[in-house]
Design an enzyme around this catalytic site. Structure first.
Site, PDB file in Angstrom:
ATOM      1  CB  CYS A   1      -1.017  -0.035   1.130  1.00  0.00           C
ATOM      2  SG  CYS A   1      -2.402   1.081   0.829  1.00  0.00           S
TER       3      CYS A   1
ATOM      4  CG  HIS B   1      -2.881  -2.854   4.164  1.00  0.00           C
ATOM      5  ND1 HIS B   1      -1.868  -2.105   4.713  1.00  0.00           N
ATOM      6  CD2 HIS B   1      -3.698  -1.978   3.545  1.00  0.00           C
ATOM      7  CE1 HIS B   1      -2.065  -0.827   4.447  1.00  0.00           C
ATOM      8  NE2 HIS B   1      -3.165  -0.723   3.742  1.00  0.00           N
TER       9      HIS B   1
ATOM     10  CD  GLU C   1       0.315  -4.748   5.964  1.00  0.00           C
ATOM     11  OE1 GLU C   1       0.343  -5.520   4.983  1.00  0.00           O
ATOM     12  OE2 GLU C   1       0.213  -3.510   5.849  1.00  0.00           O
TER      13      GLU C   1
HETATM   14  N1  GLN Z   1      -3.200   6.555   0.936  1.00  0.00           N
HETATM   15  C1  GLN Z   1      -2.000   6.233   1.634  1.00  0.00           C
HETATM   16  C2  GLN Z   1      -0.794   6.958   1.039  1.00  0.00           C
HETATM   17  O1  GLN Z   1      -0.939   7.726   0.155  1.00  0.00           O
HETATM   18  C3  GLN Z   1      -1.774   4.745   1.623  1.00  0.00           C
HETATM   19  C4  GLN Z   1      -2.798   4.081   2.477  1.00  0.00           C
HETATM   20  C5  GLN Z   1      -2.370   2.830   3.118  1.00  0.00           C
HETATM   21  O2  GLN Z   1      -1.165   2.482   3.229  1.00  0.00           O
HETATM   22  N2  GLN Z   1      -3.325   2.126   3.631  1.00  0.00           N
HETATM   23  O3  GLN Z   1       0.297   6.780   1.466  1.00  0.00           O
END
Ligand code: GLN
Length: 195
Positions: A81, A174, A176
């Site tokens: 992410c 994610h 994790e």
């Molecule tokens: N939107 C977040 C970012 O721009 C990422 C979101 C997340 O890791 N759940 O870093």
């Protein structure tokens, strides 16, 4: 087949504790990484979910440089992410000053799922995990373009959500945050397979 013995997790912000717990479940030692010298003790690295802009801001230039050098030298890296955003070459819709680490030949758009669906869980299928598994998306990025060396591993609703380039693995979701450890296991297998 060799596996990394000690895996660093960037621990400046975000859900690094969940990654450390996932590594424990895989019977691999996890090491929180905050400074460049912390990297000396590990042979692979995870960039967690969280807020990519904050992580960038908190990262010392020396750590940034060390991550780049170690990755070039073949260290396996997984970004989940926000971590995927950090791995990108280019970020669209970032705050103008966002400077990702450029570890993979991917362009990403932050927060690419509209407000209505900004967080959701889905089943994602991939040969990398030998079937389908749960994937948690939270204000997830989308890959808008990638180079020829990037191999897509999974898609969801027409979007590629997992991809690998050599020993570098980027996931829009994610792993994790679920008890399913197959994506971590896949990451840990990259070193032996692609040395
Ligand atoms: N939107 C977040 C970012 O721009 C990422 C979101 C997340 O890791 N759940 O870093």
């Amino acid at each position: 087949m060799t596996r990394p013995r000690r895996v660093g997790v960037l621990a400046l912000q975000g859900d690094f504790r969940e990654h450390l717990a996932a590594l424990r479940a895989c019977e691999v030692e996890g090491v929180p990484i905050r400074l460049a010298r912390d990297l000396d003790a590990v042979d692979a690295l995870i960039l967690p979910g969280g807020e990519s802009t904050t992580m960038e801001r908190l990262m010392e230039p020396s750590l940034r440089q060390a991550i780049g050098l170690r990755t070039q030298a073949g260290m396996p890296v997984m970004g989940t992410c926000a971590g995927m955003i950090l791995m990108a070459k280019r970020v669209e819709d970032g705050r103008g000053d966002q400077q990702p680490l450029g570890l993979m030949d991917i362009d990403v758009r932050r927060n690419a799922y509209g407000r209505q669906v900004d967080s959701f869980e889905a089943e994602v299928e991939s040969d990398a995990i030998g079937g389908s598994g749960p994937a948690v998306f939270i204000r997830a990025p989308q890959v808008t373009e990638h180079g020829p060396e990037v191999v897509p591993l999974a898609s969801h609703a027409g979007q590629e959500v997992a991809m690998v380039q050599g020993k570098r693995l980027a996931l829009a979701f994610h792993p994790e945050l679920t008890p399913d450890r197959r994506w971590h296991q896949y990451f840990l297998s990259l070193d032996g397979e692609r040395r």
